[in-house]
Design a protein around this motif. Structure first.
Motif, PDB file in Angstrom:
ATOM      1  N   ASN A  20       0.808  -1.223   0.000  1.00 36.86           N
ATOM      2  CA  ASN A  20       0.000   0.000   0.000  1.00 36.86           C
ATOM      3  C   ASN A  20       0.838   1.269   0.000  1.00 36.86           C
ATOM      4  OD1 ASN A  20      -2.465  -1.390   0.121  1.00 36.86           O
ATOM      5  ND2 ASN A  20      -2.182  -1.722   2.324  1.00 36.86           N
ATOM      6  N   ASP A  21       2.064   1.171  -0.487  1.00 39.56           N
ATOM      7  CA  ASP A  21       2.918   2.361  -0.516  1.00 39.56           C
ATOM      8  C   ASP A  21       2.685   3.132  -1.805  1.00 39.56           C
ATOM      9  OD1 ASP A  21       5.758   3.637   0.546  1.00 39.56           O
ATOM     10  OD2 ASP A  21       5.559   3.660  -1.630  1.00 39.56           O
ATOM     11  N   TYR A  22       2.438   4.448  -1.655  1.00 39.97           N
ATOM     12  CA  TYR A  22       2.237   5.285  -2.840  1.00 39.97           C
ATOM     13  C   TYR A  22       3.252   6.422  -2.862  1.00 39.97           C
ATOM     14  CZ  TYR A  22      -1.912   2.468  -3.024  1.00 39.97           C
ATOM     15  OH  TYR A  22      -2.748   1.377  -3.071  1.00 39.97           O
ATOM     16  N   SER A  23       4.482   6.114  -2.440  1.00 35.01           N
ATOM     17  CA  SER A  23       5.529   7.140  -2.426  1.00 35.01           C
ATOM     18  C   SER A  23       6.685   6.750  -3.333  1.00 35.01           C
ATOM     19  CB  SER A  23       6.033   7.339  -0.991  1.00 35.01           C
ATOM     20  OG  SER A  23       6.788   6.214  -0.582  1.00 35.01           O
ATOM     21  N   GLY A  24       6.513   5.686  -4.119  1.00 35.45           N
ATOM     22  CA  GLY A  24       7.595   5.254  -5.012  1.00 35.45           C
ATOM     23  C   GLY A  24       8.330   4.026  -4.513  1.00 35.45           C
ATOM     24  N   HIS A  25       7.909   3.491  -3.372  1.00 25.64           N
ATOM     25  CA  HIS A  25       8.564   2.297  -2.805  1.00 25.64           C
ATOM     26  C   HIS A  25       7.599   1.127  -2.688  1.00 25.64           C
ATOM     27  CE1 HIS A  25      11.304   5.452  -1.297  1.00 25.64           C
ATOM     28  NE2 HIS A  25      12.202   4.543  -1.497  1.00 25.64           N
ATOM     29  N   GLY A  26       6.582   1.104  -3.554  1.00 25.97           N
ATOM     30  CA  GLY A  26       5.586   0.037  -3.468  1.00 25.97           C
ATOM     31  C   GLY A  26       6.117  -1.296  -3.968  1.00 25.97           C
ATOM     32  N   TRP A  27       5.257  -2.306  -3.877  1.00 22.62           N
ATOM     33  CA  TRP A  27       5.624  -3.649  -4.349  1.00 22.62           C
ATOM     34  C   TRP A  27       6.013  -3.620  -5.830  1.00 22.62           C
ATOM     35  CZ3 TRP A  27       7.449  -8.230  -4.117  1.00 22.62           C
ATOM     36  CH2 TRP A  27       7.132  -9.191  -5.068  1.00 22.62           C
ATOM     37  N   PRO A  63      14.778   3.797   5.757  1.00 18.42           N
ATOM     38  CA  PRO A  63      14.423   4.775   6.804  1.00 18.42           C
ATOM     39  C   PRO A  63      13.285   5.709   6.388  1.00 18.42           C
ATOM     40  CG  PRO A  63      16.800   4.642   6.532  1.00 18.42           C
ATOM     41  CD  PRO A  63      16.206   3.798   5.451  1.00 18.42           C
ATOM     42  N   LYS A  64      13.175   6.002   5.072  1.00 17.59           N
ATOM     43  CA  LYS A  64      12.106   6.901   4.614  1.00 17.59           C
ATOM     44  C   LYS A  64      10.720   6.321   4.896  1.00 17.59           C
ATOM     45  CE  LYS A  64      13.867   7.629   0.310  1.00 17.59           C
ATOM     46  NZ  LYS A  64      15.069   6.886   0.630  1.00 17.59           N
ATOM     47  N   LEU A  65      10.649   5.006   5.015  1.00 15.82           N
ATOM     48  CA  LEU A  65       9.356   4.369   5.294  1.00 15.82           C
ATOM     49  C   LEU A  65       9.148   4.153   6.798  1.00 15.82           C
ATOM     50  CD1 LEU A  65       9.447   1.615   2.493  1.00 15.82           C
ATOM     51  CD2 LEU A  65       8.544   3.927   2.351  1.00 15.82           C
ATOM     52  N   HIS A  66      10.168   4.540   7.584  1.00 15.99           N
ATOM     53  CA  HIS A  66      10.100   4.304   9.035  1.00 15.99           C
ATOM     54  C   HIS A  66      10.480   5.561   9.814  1.00 15.99           C
ATOM     55  CE1 HIS A  66       9.486   0.045   8.240  1.00 15.99           C
ATOM     56  NE2 HIS A  66      10.442   0.138   7.343  1.00 15.99           N
ATOM     57  N   HIS A  67       9.908   6.698   9.396  1.00 18.01           N
ATOM     58  CA  HIS A  67      10.117   7.982  10.084  1.00 18.01           C
ATOM     59  C   HIS A  67      11.602   8.291  10.284  1.00 18.01           C
ATOM     60  CE1 HIS A  67       5.822   7.804  10.762  1.00 18.01           C
ATOM     61  NE2 HIS A  67       5.986   6.593  11.293  1.00 18.01           N
ATOM     62  N   GLY A  68      12.417   7.922   9.297  1.00  9.65           N
ATOM     63  CA  GLY A  68      13.841   8.267   9.365  1.00  9.65           C
ATOM     64  C   GLY A  68      14.677   7.364  10.264  1.00  9.65           C
ATOM     65  N   ASP A  69      14.092   6.308  10.788  1.00  7.55           N
ATOM     66  CA  ASP A  69      14.823   5.424  11.705  1.00  7.55           C
ATOM     67  C   ASP A  69      15.819   4.549  10.924  1.00  7.55           C
ATOM     68  OD1 ASP A  69      15.736   3.590  13.510  1.00  7.55           O
ATOM     69  OD2 ASP A  69      13.761   3.103  14.347  1.00  7.55           O
ATOM     70  N   GLU A  70      17.112   4.925  10.999  1.00  8.26           N
ATOM     71  CA  GLU A  70      18.170   4.236  10.228  1.00  8.26           C
ATOM     72  C   GLU A  70      18.382   2.792  10.686  1.00  8.26           C
ATOM     73  OE1 GLU A  70      20.081   5.561   7.673  1.00  8.26           O
ATOM     74  OE2 GLU A  70      19.035   7.492   7.745  1.00  8.26           O
ATOM     75  N   SER A  71      18.020   2.504  11.927  1.00  6.38           N
ATOM     76  CA  SER A  71      18.281   1.163  12.456  1.00  6.38           C
ATOM     77  C   SER A  71      17.426   0.094  11.775  1.00  6.38           C
ATOM     78  CB  SER A  71      18.054   1.131  13.965  1.00  6.38           C
ATOM     79  OG  SER A  71      16.662   1.228  14.224  1.00  6.38           O
ATOM     80  N   LYS A  72      16.326   0.536  11.150  1.00 10.42           N
ATOM     81  CA  LYS A  72      15.401  -0.427  10.519  1.00 10.42           C
ATOM     82  C   LYS A  72      15.980  -1.053   9.255  1.00 10.42           C
ATOM     83  CE  LYS A  72      11.491  -0.018  12.982  1.00 10.42           C
ATOM     84  NZ  LYS A  72      12.035   0.221  14.306  1.00 10.42           N
ATOM     85  N   LEU A  73      16.912  -0.339   8.607  1.00  6.40           N
ATOM     86  CA  LEU A  73      17.443  -0.780   7.314  1.00  6.40           C
ATOM     87  C   LEU A  73      17.909  -2.242   7.352  1.00  6.40           C
ATOM     88  CD1 LEU A  73      18.320   0.081   4.387  1.00  6.40           C
ATOM     89  CD2 LEU A  73      20.568   0.517   5.353  1.00  6.40           C
ATOM     90  N   ALA A 128      15.057   4.104 -11.149  1.00 12.65           N
ATOM     91  CA  ALA A 128      14.943   5.513 -10.750  1.00 12.65           C
ATOM     92  C   ALA A 128      15.101   6.432 -11.964  1.00 12.65           C
ATOM     93  CB  ALA A 128      15.986   5.849  -9.686  1.00 12.65           C
ATOM     94  N   ILE A 129      15.383   5.851 -13.152  1.00 16.73           N
ATOM     95  CA  ILE A 129      15.486   6.678 -14.363  1.00 16.73           C
ATOM     96  C   ILE A 129      14.515   6.157 -15.436  1.00 16.73           C
ATOM     97  CG2 ILE A 129      17.789   7.598 -13.939  1.00 16.73           C
ATOM     98  CD1 ILE A 129      18.971   5.451 -15.724  1.00 16.73           C
ATOM     99  N   GLY A 130      14.489   6.825 -16.578  1.00 16.89           N
ATOM    100  CA  GLY A 130      13.540   6.450 -17.628  1.00 16.89           C
ATOM    101  C   GLY A 130      12.131   6.887 -17.258  1.00 16.89           C
ATOM    102  N   ALA A 131      11.157   6.408 -18.035  1.00 14.37           N
ATOM    103  CA  ALA A 131       9.757   6.821 -17.841  1.00 14.37           C
ATOM    104  C   ALA A 131       9.280   6.491 -16.423  1.00 14.37           C
ATOM    105  CB  ALA A 131       8.874   6.126 -18.875  1.00 14.37           C
ATOM    106  N   ILE A 132       9.658   5.312 -15.947  1.00 13.66           N
ATOM    107  CA  ILE A 132       9.208   4.899 -14.610  1.00 13.66           C
ATOM    108  C   ILE A 132       9.905   5.721 -13.525  1.00 13.66           C
ATOM    109  CG2 ILE A 132       9.350   2.984 -12.954  1.00 13.66           C
ATOM    110  CD1 ILE A 132       8.529   1.185 -15.382  1.00 13.66           C
ATOM    111  N   CYS A 137       9.498   9.756  -9.242  1.00 11.65           N
ATOM    112  CA  CYS A 137       9.969  11.016  -8.695  1.00 11.65           C
ATOM    113  C   CYS A 137       8.790  11.924  -8.328  1.00 11.65           C
ATOM    114  CB  CYS A 137      10.808  11.676  -9.783  1.00 11.65           C
ATOM    115  SG  CYS A 137      12.213  12.523  -9.181  1.00 11.65           S
ATOM    116  N   PHE A 138       7.822  12.031  -9.229  1.00  5.29           N
ATOM    117  CA  PHE A 138       6.669  12.898  -8.948  1.00  5.29           C
ATOM    118  C   PHE A 138       5.721  12.278  -7.919  1.00  5.29           C
ATOM    119  CE2 PHE A 138       8.199  14.683 -12.952  1.00  5.29           C
ATOM    120  CZ  PHE A 138       8.363  15.984 -12.521  1.00  5.29           C
ATOM    121  N   TYR A 139       5.699  10.978  -7.909  1.00  2.61           N
ATOM    122  CA  TYR A 139       4.974  10.237  -6.865  1.00  2.61           C
ATOM    123  C   TYR A 139       5.527  10.650  -5.494  1.00  2.61           C
ATOM    124  CZ  TYR A 139       2.298   5.766  -6.840  1.00  2.61           C
ATOM    125  OH  TYR A 139       1.359   4.791  -6.769  1.00  2.61           O
TER     126      TYR A 139
END
Ligand code: ADP
Ligand code: NI
Length: 217
Positions: A20-27, A63-73, A128-132, A137-139
């Motif tokens: 359910n991620d709509y920020s560019g990190h979805g399945w 971390p971007k999906l976990h409020h910046g928490d680097e330890s989750k990586l 991260a490049i090309g049409a997708i 990026c805009f997502y």
């Protein structure tokens, strides 16, 4: 659990976490990176199981999906590997790839110690490049409330991960701060070839954007 079952299990885990991620990190991003990584590994070598597992798990702890928490990586993929009782040596190799995968700024050198890490990073960057890449990026920009473009806000050359991470620039600036740099930072020949067309497309997109913004003929 055999390799095939471990992969199916990782797919289910990631779908559940990032479906359910709509920020560019979805399945969908993970699915494409996995396919690209396998395609690259078929030509360039590397352990296919490590490549596929790392590609599947590379963003679960972003971390971007976990409020910046680097330890989750590393924590999240490690917890998953433990849960499916994956061999500890294989787990360490997968985590090693995940540790090295992300882009950390224009002037921050990539530190890839294995062929698997180079392959997964190349695959992640191709998405991260090309049409997708442009769509993602805009997502991301929309999701994080960023301006589309603002000529008064200039692109930055980030010399540290910290400054890159904290950047709140416009979405078009991100093209200059990351997207346009990726072609020359590919590690494998296969990815370099694939990057060529995608890079040209991004350049063409930016020049069209400029023509429309400034009403150029
Ligand atoms: P990846 O998943 O490839 O490791 P990131 O996690 O850095 O990449 O970012 C996910 C997507 O969002 C990528 O397509 C990336 O270009 C885009 N993105 C990241 N930061 C920004 C930003 N500041 N503005 C616009 N897009 C961004
Ligand atoms: Ni990614």
């Amino acid at each position: 659990m055999n390799f095939q079952e471990a992969i199916r299990s990782a797919e289910r885990y990631v779908q559940q976490l990032q479906g359910n991620d709509y920020s560019g990190h979805g399945w969908d991003h993970i699915w494409r990176v996995r396919n690209l990584a396998i395609k690259i590994a078929e030509v360039e070598g590397g352990d296919k199981f490590i490549v596929e597992m790392a590609a599947l798990l590379h963003d679960v702890g972003d971390p971007k999906l976990h409020h910046g928490d680097e330890s989750k990586l590393i924590q999240l993929p490690m917890d998953f590997c433990r849960k499916i009782e994956l061999d500890v040596t294989l787990t360490a190799r997968i985590l090693g790839v995940i540790q090295e995968v992300s882009f950390k700024g224009a002037k921050v050198r990539d530190e890839n110690t294995t062929i698997e890490s180079k392959i997964v990073q190349d695959a992640d960057r191709l998405d991260a490049i090309g049409a997708i890449g442009i769509a993602r990026c805009f997502y991301f920009g929309g999701h994080h409330g960023r301006e589309l473009y603002n000529p008064d806000v200039l692109p930055q050359t980030h010399a540290s991960y910290d400054s890159y991470r904290k950047s709140r620039g416009t979405t078009i600036n991100h093209f200059h701060e990351k997207l346009l740099l990726l072609k020359d930072r590919m590690h494998t020949y296969t990815a370099r070839v694939l990057a060529e067309e995608r890079h040209l497309f991004v350049q063409k997109y930016l020049s069209q954007f400029d023509r429309e913004w400034y009403l150029k003929d």
